[in-house]
Design a protein around this motif. Structure first.
Motif, PDB file in Angstrom:
ATOM      1  N   ASP A   5      10.326 111.024  27.656  1.00  0.00           N
ATOM      2  CA  ASP A   5      10.784 110.918  26.259  1.00  0.00           C
ATOM      3  C   ASP A   5       9.779 110.136  25.410  1.00  0.00           C
ATOM      4  O   ASP A   5       9.491 110.495  24.271  1.00  0.00           O
ATOM      5  N   TYR A  61       6.509 109.808  25.962  1.00  0.00           N
ATOM      6  CA  TYR A  61       5.335 110.671  25.757  1.00  0.00           C
ATOM      7  C   TYR A  61       5.628 111.688  24.650  1.00  0.00           C
ATOM      8  O   TYR A  61       4.845 111.885  23.740  1.00  0.00           O
ATOM      9  N   THR A  62       6.782 112.340  24.781  1.00  0.00           N
ATOM     10  CA  THR A  62       7.094 113.429  23.846  1.00  0.00           C
ATOM     11  C   THR A  62       7.210 112.897  22.420  1.00  0.00           C
ATOM     12  O   THR A  62       6.662 113.484  21.485  1.00  0.00           O
ATOM     13  N   ARG A  85       4.075 114.445  20.066  1.00  0.00           N
ATOM     14  CA  ARG A  85       4.409 115.697  19.378  1.00  0.00           C
ATOM     15  C   ARG A  85       3.483 115.850  18.164  1.00  0.00           C
ATOM     16  O   ARG A  85       3.418 114.968  17.323  1.00  0.00           O
ATOM     17  N   VAL A 102       3.973 119.807  23.461  1.00  0.00           N
ATOM     18  CA  VAL A 102       4.635 119.006  24.492  1.00  0.00           C
ATOM     19  C   VAL A 102       5.706 119.850  25.190  1.00  0.00           C
ATOM     20  O   VAL A 102       6.203 120.818  24.625  1.00  0.00           O
ATOM     21  N   THR A 161       9.311 121.070  26.759  1.00  0.00           N
ATOM     22  CA  THR A 161      10.712 120.948  26.352  1.00  0.00           C
ATOM     23  C   THR A 161      11.589 121.327  27.549  1.00  0.00           C
ATOM     24  O   THR A 161      11.119 122.014  28.460  1.00  0.00           O
ATOM     25  N   TRP A 184      10.850 115.850  36.085  1.00  0.00           N
ATOM     26  CA  TRP A 184       9.503 115.616  35.577  1.00  0.00           C
ATOM     27  C   TRP A 184       8.510 115.380  36.710  1.00  0.00           C
ATOM     28  O   TRP A 184       7.828 114.348  36.758  1.00  0.00           O
ATOM     29  N   TYR A 194       4.119 115.884  33.931  1.00  0.00           N
ATOM     30  CA  TYR A 194       4.272 115.978  32.478  1.00  0.00           C
ATOM     31  C   TYR A 194       3.049 116.737  31.985  1.00  0.00           C
ATOM     32  O   TYR A 194       1.932 116.218  31.951  1.00  0.00           O
ATOM     33  N   ILE A 236       1.029 119.180  29.270  1.00  0.00           N
ATOM     34  CA  ILE A 236       0.928 119.503  27.842  1.00  0.00           C
ATOM     35  C   ILE A 236      -0.081 120.637  27.648  1.00  0.00           C
ATOM     36  O   ILE A 236      -0.851 120.953  28.550  1.00  0.00           O
TER      37      ILE A 236
END
Ligand SMILES: Cc1ncc(COP(=O)(O)O)c(C=O)c1O
Length: 230
Positions: A123, A125-126, A130, A136, A138, A147, A150, A152
């Motif tokens: 959360d 990181y996101t 963003r 990012v 979802t 997770w 993570y 991207i």
């Protein structure tokens, strides 16, 4: 299987079983339910890099089908029958090493806390990353992810990785070649359109450090380096 999945009618129609491969997602839930609620069998891996990993190779198969469980138990130990010196089928040696299994016990006790920590970090990181230049991940409504990574999407993962490396932040590009594009599968048919989404993101994805004991200071360093890089 209890009717939570769109796969179920297709599997039933063709006499197939549904297997949830949870090697990367053991502990994941959908509306509070584990994958065994919508599959016949759930599998996981205890390889060190996995969400519930130990210090070697191994895994587990979960099912609430007694007949299947008993067949798997036999296959696991050379196809044993009631008498272990009379193998009733061709099996394999797939015993879980006892010492490794002992390592799993305390890890299981903190596994729920680790999943929560993974989610807190994801959360953060996101929220921080963003942006238009960086996509990012979802998760579907109702899903709790573990997770395992993570990951991207950035326009140039090589330049992104170099920039983070200069700041002392490691990154990884897992699975750069999807299964259907690997040599062993080159003679298998590919459906119309191939796997368009998979093929589209191969050259764009990169993963940031992710483990439950990553301090907030380290997370901030990673976020700052990623923001500078993009
Ligand atoms: C989704 C998935 N399934 C299965 C495996 C295989 O696990 P193992 O190497 O323990 O057999 C992996 C390993 O990366 C995986 O990511």
């Amino acid at each position: 299987m209890r009717g939570l999945s769109g796969l179920e009618p297709i599997a039933r129609q063709h006499g197939l079983k549904v297997i949830s491969d949870s090697a990367q997602g053991f502990g994941t839930t959908l509306n509070g339910r584990h994958p065994l609620h919508w599959s016949d069998v759930q599998t996981t891996s205890f390889f060190p890099a996995k969400p519930l990993g130990y210090y070697g190779d191994g895994g587990a198969i979960l099912t609430d089908d007694d007949a299947l469980s008993s067949a798997l138990d036999s296959l696991r130990v050379h196809g044993k029958g009631k008498d272990k010196y009379d193998n009733v089928r061709i099996g394999m040696n797939s015993r879980l090493d006892t010492l490794q299994a002992a390592i799993l016990l305390p890890k299981l006790a903190v596994f729920g806390d680790e999943i929560e920590a993974h989610n807190r970090i994801a959360d953060r990181y996101t929220d921080a990353l963003r942006s238009n230049a960086l996509r990012v991940p979802t998760v579907m409504d109702g899903v709790v992810s573990t997770w395992a990574q993570y990951t991207i999407e950035v326009p140039d993962p090589t330049a992104f990785a170099d920039a983070l490396k200069k700041e002392g932040v490691p990154t990884a590009r897992y699975y750069p070649r999807p299964i259907h594009m690997q040599t062993a599968y080159e003679h298998y048919p590919i459906g119309a359109g191939g796997l368009a989404n998979t093929e589209d993101c191969i050259d764009k994805i990169i993963s940031l450090p992710m483990h439950p004991y990553l301090s907030e200071a380290d997370q901030d360093k990673i976020i700052a380096a990623a923001r500078t890089a993009i």
